[in-house]
Motif scaffolding. Structure first.
Motif, PDB file in Angstrom:
ATOM      1  N   UNK A  12       0.791  -1.226   0.000  1.00 49.99           N
ATOM      2  CA  UNK A  12       0.000   0.000   0.000  1.00 49.99           C
ATOM      3  C   UNK A  12       0.820   1.270   0.000  1.00 49.99           C
ATOM      4  N   UNK A  13       2.145   1.214   0.189  1.00 49.84           N
ATOM      5  CA  UNK A  13       2.977   2.403   0.106  1.00 49.84           C
ATOM      6  C   UNK A  13       3.280   2.705  -1.361  1.00 49.84           C
ATOM      7  N   UNK A  14       3.795   3.886  -1.629  1.00 50.33           N
ATOM      8  CA  UNK A  14       4.055   4.308  -2.985  1.00 50.33           C
ATOM      9  C   UNK A  14       5.507   4.740  -3.147  1.00 50.33           C
ATOM     10  N   UNK A  15       5.999   4.554  -4.340  1.00 53.68           N
ATOM     11  CA  UNK A  15       7.320   5.027  -4.693  1.00 53.68           C
ATOM     12  C   UNK A  15       7.184   6.264  -5.570  1.00 53.68           C
ATOM     13  N   UNK A  16       8.090   7.229  -5.421  1.00 55.70           N
ATOM     14  CA  UNK A  16       8.075   8.415  -6.259  1.00 55.70           C
ATOM     15  C   UNK A  16       8.799   8.099  -7.556  1.00 55.70           C
ATOM     16  N   UNK A  23      17.291  14.248 -11.221  1.00 60.02           N
ATOM     17  CA  UNK A  23      17.663  14.052  -9.825  1.00 60.02           C
ATOM     18  C   UNK A  23      19.175  14.160  -9.664  1.00 60.02           C
ATOM     19  N   UNK A  24      19.906  13.564 -10.568  1.00 57.80           N
ATOM     20  CA  UNK A  24      21.366  13.646 -10.513  1.00 57.80           C
ATOM     21  C   UNK A  24      21.861  15.074 -10.662  1.00 57.80           C
ATOM     22  N   UNK A  25      21.197  15.854 -11.519  1.00 57.90           N
ATOM     23  CA  UNK A  25      21.590  17.252 -11.690  1.00 57.90           C
ATOM     24  C   UNK A  25      21.396  18.029 -10.397  1.00 57.90           C
ATOM     25  N   UNK A  37      17.733  26.104  -9.494  1.00 60.69           N
ATOM     26  CA  UNK A  37      17.303  25.811 -10.856  1.00 60.69           C
ATOM     27  C   UNK A  37      17.177  24.321 -11.106  1.00 60.69           C
ATOM     28  N   UNK A  38      18.112  23.551 -10.553  1.00 53.87           N
ATOM     29  CA  UNK A  38      18.061  22.095 -10.721  1.00 53.87           C
ATOM     30  C   UNK A  38      16.870  21.497  -9.984  1.00 53.87           C
ATOM     31  N   UNK A  39      16.574  22.006  -8.775  1.00 50.96           N
ATOM     32  CA  UNK A  39      15.398  21.538  -8.034  1.00 50.96           C
ATOM     33  C   UNK A  39      14.124  21.900  -8.779  1.00 50.96           C
ATOM     34  N   UNK A  40      14.090  23.097  -9.373  1.00 53.35           N
ATOM     35  CA  UNK A  40      12.925  23.522 -10.151  1.00 53.35           C
ATOM     36  C   UNK A  40      12.681  22.580 -11.322  1.00 53.35           C
ATOM     37  N   UNK A  41      13.736  22.201 -12.019  1.00 53.09           N
ATOM     38  CA  UNK A  41      13.605  21.266 -13.141  1.00 53.09           C
ATOM     39  C   UNK A  41      13.150  19.898 -12.655  1.00 53.09           C
ATOM     40  N   UNK A  42      13.692  19.439 -11.530  1.00 56.83           N
ATOM     41  CA  UNK A  42      13.308  18.139 -10.982  1.00 56.83           C
ATOM     42  C   UNK A  42      11.819  18.114 -10.623  1.00 56.83           C
ATOM     43  N   UNK A  43      11.343  19.153  -9.932  1.00 55.61           N
ATOM     44  CA  UNK A  43       9.933  19.207  -9.546  1.00 55.61           C
ATOM     45  C   UNK A  43       9.037  19.231 -10.775  1.00 55.61           C
ATOM     46  N   UNK A  44       9.426  20.020 -11.784  1.00 52.80           N
ATOM     47  CA  UNK A  44       8.588  20.156 -12.980  1.00 52.80           C
ATOM     48  C   UNK A  44       8.572  18.906 -13.846  1.00 52.80           C
ATOM     49  N   UNK A  45       9.410  17.940 -13.548  1.00 49.80           N
ATOM     50  CA  UNK A  45       9.299  16.649 -14.227  1.00 49.80           C
ATOM     51  C   UNK A  45       7.950  15.994 -13.965  1.00 49.80           C
ATOM     52  N   UNK A  46       7.394  16.244 -12.776  1.00 51.20           N
ATOM     53  CA  UNK A  46       6.178  15.531 -12.386  1.00 51.20           C
ATOM     54  C   UNK A  46       5.037  16.438 -11.947  1.00 51.20           C
ATOM     55  N   UNK A 173       5.698  12.948  -1.137  1.00 49.93           N
ATOM     56  CA  UNK A 173       6.686  11.864  -1.145  1.00 49.93           C
ATOM     57  C   UNK A 173       8.102  12.344  -1.461  1.00 49.93           C
ATOM     58  N   UNK A 174       8.259  13.616  -1.850  1.00 50.33           N
ATOM     59  CA  UNK A 174       9.581  14.131  -2.191  1.00 50.33           C
ATOM     60  C   UNK A 174      10.442  14.441  -0.967  1.00 50.33           C
ATOM     61  N   UNK A 175       9.842  14.374   0.225  1.00 53.95           N
ATOM     62  CA  UNK A 175      10.575  14.751   1.437  1.00 53.95           C
ATOM     63  C   UNK A 175      11.893  13.993   1.563  1.00 53.95           C
ATOM     64  N   UNK A 176      11.842  12.675   1.473  1.00 53.82           N
ATOM     65  CA  UNK A 176      13.034  11.862   1.703  1.00 53.82           C
ATOM     66  C   UNK A 176      14.112  12.088   0.647  1.00 53.82           C
ATOM     67  N   UNK A 177      13.690  12.467  -0.571  1.00 54.31           N
ATOM     68  CA  UNK A 177      14.657  12.701  -1.635  1.00 54.31           C
ATOM     69  C   UNK A 177      15.308  14.078  -1.529  1.00 54.31           C
ATOM     70  N   UNK A 178      14.480  15.109  -1.321  1.00 48.93           N
ATOM     71  CA  UNK A 178      14.961  16.474  -1.463  1.00 48.93           C
ATOM     72  C   UNK A 178      15.451  17.122  -0.176  1.00 48.93           C
ATOM     73  N   UNK A 179      14.796  16.870   0.929  1.00 45.38           N
ATOM     74  CA  UNK A 179      15.098  17.661   2.120  1.00 45.38           C
ATOM     75  C   UNK A 179      16.499  17.413   2.696  1.00 45.38           C
ATOM     76  N   UNK A 180      17.051  16.201   2.622  1.00 48.29           N
ATOM     77  CA  UNK A 180      18.466  16.072   3.026  1.00 48.29           C
ATOM     78  C   UNK A 180      19.397  16.934   2.173  1.00 48.29           C
ATOM     79  N   UNK A 181      19.054  17.092   0.878  1.00 51.90           N
ATOM     80  CA  UNK A 181      19.854  17.966   0.018  1.00 51.90           C
ATOM     81  C   UNK A 181      19.710  19.416   0.436  1.00 51.90           C
TER      82      UNK A 181
END
Length: 279
Positions: A12-16, A23-25, A37-46, A173-181
């Protein structure tokens, strides 16, 4: 648009769903001017967003609000210059009176909030930050603890569809990916603006009085000397002013020393008095 992907093994959990290249950028850009700018591009992917904003809140017992707000940057895939101009105004004049964020500061955990322009009262704040730039809605993801929080905001212009439930869930769901960065970036790159609501800051009229008295007294300050005095009159400390001007602390201290010598003052209290004497 790729949103939420069920993970059959996660019960029942989801993957982003992410694109490895964007993401690498973002990862490679941590600690550099290209990060937002890189975070903006990453967010706008989805999730389509006309503007993306990143800030950090830290507790500060010396601030009138109890918090220091640091603008870590904003990005836009469509109108970057306009976005930066509006957000510079926001963090200069309005971030401490924004009703959306006051109840969120100091709350531990992860929070996701939305705002539509229809819920804002008519007034200067709505006109300058939303109506004039054409922003109609935003959603903000906040994560942290009682002492430090990061807020990632997405804004959409008028005429765009509302954020859907799937988009909001995906954003969450982006918390675990982005916030440590975000935390690493904040440690290694200066804030674009540090907004601390100081109890002894002068009003705009008082700051205008500073310029008027400079003219009457025929005092010639350099551009940087003038900027740092205005920041101090806004309630900024010298380290905060150094961050905002993107200069070394020692350089900012030199600006202060030279400006104070020209004005004939020795402390910030005397600077306030120098301005107010004729106001």
């Amino acid at each position: 648009m790729r949103l939420l992907h069920p993970d059959p093994a996660a019960h029942g959990h989801y993957l982003v769903g992410v694109r490895p290249d964007t993401l690498g950028a973002a990862i490679r850009a941590v600690g550099t001017p290209d990060f937002i700018g890189a975070v903006t591009a990453f967010v706008n992917d989805s999730i389509a967003a006309d503007a993306v904003h990143l800030e950090r809140w830290r507790t500060d017992t010396g601030s009138a609000s109890g918090h220091v707000v640091e603008w870590l940057g904003s990005g836009s895939v469509r109108r970057a210059a306009d976005t930066l101009r509006v957000m510079d105004l926001y963090y200069h004049d309005y971030c401490h009176v924004d009703p959306l964020f006051a109840p969120l500061r100091g709350k531990a955990g992860t929070l996701l909030v939305q705002r539509h322009i229809d819920g804002l009262a008519n007034g200067e704040f709505r006109r300058r930050i939303f109506d004039e730039p054409g922003i109609a809605q935003e959603c903000v993801l906040v994560h942290g603890n009682a002492h430090v929080q990061y807020a990632l905001g997405l804004a959409r212009a008028g005429g765009q569809a509302a954020f859907t439930t799937d988009e909001l869930f995906h954003f969450r769901q982006m918390v675990d990916l982005l916030f440590p960065m975000f935390e690493l970036h904040a440690r290694t790159y200066a804030a674009r603006r540090v907004a601390s609501a100081a109890p002894n800051a002068l009003s705009h009229a008082g700051q205008a009085g500073f310029d008027a008295r400079l003219e009457r007294q025929d005092v010639q300050l350099s551009r940087r000397e003038h900027e740092i005095c205005r920041l101090m009159l806004c309630g900024r400390s010298v380290p905060e002013a150094a961050q905002q001007l993107d200069v070394k602390l020692s350089t900012a201290e030199s600006y202060v020393k030279r400006a104070f010598a020209k004005l004939g003052v020795r402390t910030r209290r005397e600077l306030f008095d120098w301005v107010l004497v004729d106001c």
